[in-house]
Design an enzyme around this catalytic site. Structure first.
Site: not given
Ligand code: GLA
Ligand code: ZN
Length: 671
Positions: A153, A308
């Site tokens: 991320e 995710e």
């Protein structure tokens, strides 16, 4: 196209952090048995493992990871291998403090947390390259390994001296001469003129914080920095084996970087989706995540991975709700319907400590398979096996294209106008998207630079296209001229990508295509409203009312109130072989649904199911199958066009099907 050519199948699994459990060998053994039971076939390993992989500077320890990967592979489970640059070890921050970021207030961060490195730091880059190379040499050829997961991320920016220097270099490349920078940043205002490149600093709360063009350039620069870092990691691992693809996990409509640009530096797009179910209207929540799934698919115009999601709840919302029965399967089918090739979770097993010890995980602290979450996850694994025939079947080519452009989003935000706190670009794009999603049409996203060929579309929608760039005016003009239908809204064509307002009538270079010009922008408080009168209908207007003049356009709707009552609000103009609509105000969902319903019918654009769907229900097509999803908390009966088979239950429905609360089925035509 397959995201993971070495293992071309829907991936089911998630973040696996065995480095936290090395003192519990029985847990590591049990993990494999439980993964098999939950029908997990791939896990992401090594995210944030730097401290375990390089416990001392230059001393690598791969023994534990060898054992983990071999154990997984012996159990038939594939590995998405991460590079560890998402968090640096304490020894590194201690010895080389320059690896830590300098913040918006020019203060340097201390050691702690994650995602906080300086992307320019030569030491951090050198250390990252070294460990990435070592990982690649050791594992790129391992039969278990199917994909690189670069860092984690990516986010944020840094204002250290090295980053400042890079910012100036970026600007020198963009503008050449300092005079040009002064011209584009309009520095004649407030005596801001720069006379030496060394005077140019990043925007900040204790320095220059109010120059819109500078801010947009800073965001462009931050994107370029991140892209360069990602490209460096990609090159490093692919120098060893170019055939192993690379992804980096992205986030929901993330502010910091232009994802269309960033996606160029990866082979496969993946992202982390965390809807907040059961807080407000689940249908609205689903629609915004459907939009982001379509956006992620569109970034490279190819299938993407859900890297995710949570198997039950998160721990970072103000209130964290578990998924109600049915919701886990339903919310896992949502990305699939929009083109995903995986359902992955954060995380496999709950840690005993640390910041996320109470975040949802497939295996809880009880360590058993006898939980509602574990059963829900297993059910998704079973569903993915049943849907295997759809794996490399994408959605049918979209006839509708929406423009979503990060640079436009930044430009609107930094422009200091209208509703200053929030002009709500994202919310507006989502509300237009939602109307089309509900109609069951397929939708592509493009940004202004990417939309080189619009001729494959029948309908192009460009909400709040405030900043024009990439020659978009010409592209839209040609599209309409050649028979396309264009929808534009308030704010269109106000400024250029060079940071300066367009001079002359707006929407820039499109007034003849739209047959209107814009005059004033009025914005309302949340308590104030206006109305749109169109035909026999009246729809509520909130927040934004642009005052426009119709030149050649037909006035389809007018304002109902205020001193501009009776003036045009919704217009249509014939231009060339096509037509261009302009919606001057922010209207409610009901209006958008009715209006787009008429447009889609008139243009005969294909829909997943041609029938009227009850509230909370949506149908989306993929590979010829229809993903019928019920986000309502009650059961819903849906009329079917004929006999259809549900691939999930292998049952046939005749004229209608009953979906329970949060029910989902995947239908194909039955003989
Ligand atoms: C992000 C991160 C994960 C984890 C989850 C929690 O997506 O990538 O490491 O923190 O959020 O929801
Ligand atoms: Zn820096």
């Amino acid at each position: 196209m397959n995201c993971t050519p070495r293992f071309p199948a829907f991936l089911h699994g998630g973040d696996y952090n065995p480095d936290q459990w090395l003192e519990y060998p029985e847990v590591l053994e049990e993990d494999i048995r439980l993964m098999q039971k939950a029908k997990v076939n791939a896990v992401s390993v090594g995210i944030f493992s730097w401290a375990k992989l390089e416990p001392e500077e230059g001393k690598y320890d791969f023994a534990w990871l060898d054992a983990v990967i071999d154990r997984l592979w012996a159990g038939g489970i594939h590995v998405v291998l991460a590079t560890p640059s998402g968090a640096r070890p304490a020894w590194m921050a201690q010895k080389y403090p320059e690896v830590l970021r300098v913040g918006e207030d020019f203060r340097q961060a201390h050691f702690g947390n994650r995602h906080n490195h300086c992307p320019s730091s030569p030491v951090f880059r050198e250390k990252t390259r070294a460990i990435d190379r070592a990982l690649a040499e050791r594992y790129a050829g391992h039969p278990a390994v199917i994909l690189w997961h670069i860092s984690n991320e990516f986010s944020g920016d840094c204002r250290c001296p090295a980053c400042q220097e890079n910012f100036r270099r970026f600007l020198q490349k963009r503008y050449g001469l300092l005079e040009e920078l002064n011209r584009h940043w309009w520095t004649g205002f407030w005596s801001m003129t720069y006379t030496d490149w060394a005077q140019v600093e990043p925007p900040s709360s204790i320095g220059q914080g109010a120059n819109p063009a500078m801010w947009v350039d800073w965001r462009r620069f931050s994107t370029a920095q991140c892209k360069d870092f990602l490209a460096m990691e990609k090159e490093t691992v692919q120098a060893v084996d170019p055939s192993l693809p690379v992804t980096a996990n992205l986030m929901h409509l993330f502010w910091d970087y232009d994802y269309f640009d960033l996606a160029e530096a990866m082979d496969v797009v993946s992202w982390d989706a965390y809807p907040s179910w059961h807080i407000g209207d689940d249908y609205l929540e689903a629609s915004q995540f459907a939009m982001t799934h379509d956006l992620m698919r569109s970034l490279k115009d190819q299938p993407f991975l859900l890297m995710e999601s949570t198997p039950s709840l998160v721990n970072w919302q103000a209130v964290n709700r578990v998924k109600k029965p049915g919701m886990h399967l339903l919310s896992s089918m949502l990305p699939l319907a929009q083109g995903a090739q995986s359902v992955m979770y954060f995380q496999w097993r709950k840690g005993r400590g640390g910041a996320e010890m109470f975040h949802g995980a497939v295996v809880g602290h009880d360590g058993t398979a006898d939980t509602r979450t574990f059963r829900d996850v297993t059910r998704v694994g079973e569903a993915l096996e049943k849907l295997a025939p759809l794996y490399d079947s994408p959605k049918a080519p979209a006839k509708v294209c929406m423009l979503y452009d990060w640079q436009n989003k930044w430009a609107i935000h930094y422009a200091q106008m209208g509703r200053r706190e929030n002009m709500d670009y994202d919310g507006t794009v989502i509300s237009h998207y939602r109307a089309l999603w509900k109609l069951g049409v397929n939708i592509d996203f493009r940004d202004m630079r990417e939309c080189t060929d619009l001729s494959q579309y029948q309908l192009v929608i460009a909400p709040m296209l405030f900043m024009t760039r990439g020659g978009i005016e010409e592209k839209l003009r040609r599209f309409v001229e050649q028979g396309g239908t264009l929808v534009m809204t308030y704010l269109a064509g106000t400024m250029g990508e060079d940071g300066l307002a367009h001079l002359g009538r707006t929407p820039h270079s499109l007034t003849d295509v739209l047959g209107i010009h814009t005059e004033e922008l009025d914005t309302l408080t949340d308590a104030q409203h206006n109305s749109l009168r169109w035909g026999q209908r009246v729809s509520r207007i909130s927040q934004v009312c642009e005052l426009i003049r119709a030149d050649t356009a037909e006035v389809v709707g007018t304002y109902g109130e205020d001193f501009y009552a009776g003036t045009p609000c919704l217009t249509r103009n014939h231009f060339g072989a096509g037509e261009a609509w302009y919606l001057a105000a922010r209207t409610e969902d009901g209006m958008l649904a009715a209006w787009y319903g008429e447009l889609i019918r008139a243009l005969k654009i294909p829909r997943a199911l041609p029938t009227e769907l009850p509230d909370g229900v949506v149908a989306q097509e993929r590979g010829g199958a229809v993903f019928l999803q019920n986000y309502a908390p009650e059961r819903r009966i849906v009329a079917l066009p004929g006999r259809m088979r549900d691939l999930l239950t292998d049952t046939v429905a005749e004229k209608e099907i009953c979906l329970p609360a949060y029910g989902v089925c995947v239908l194909t035509a039955a003989e």
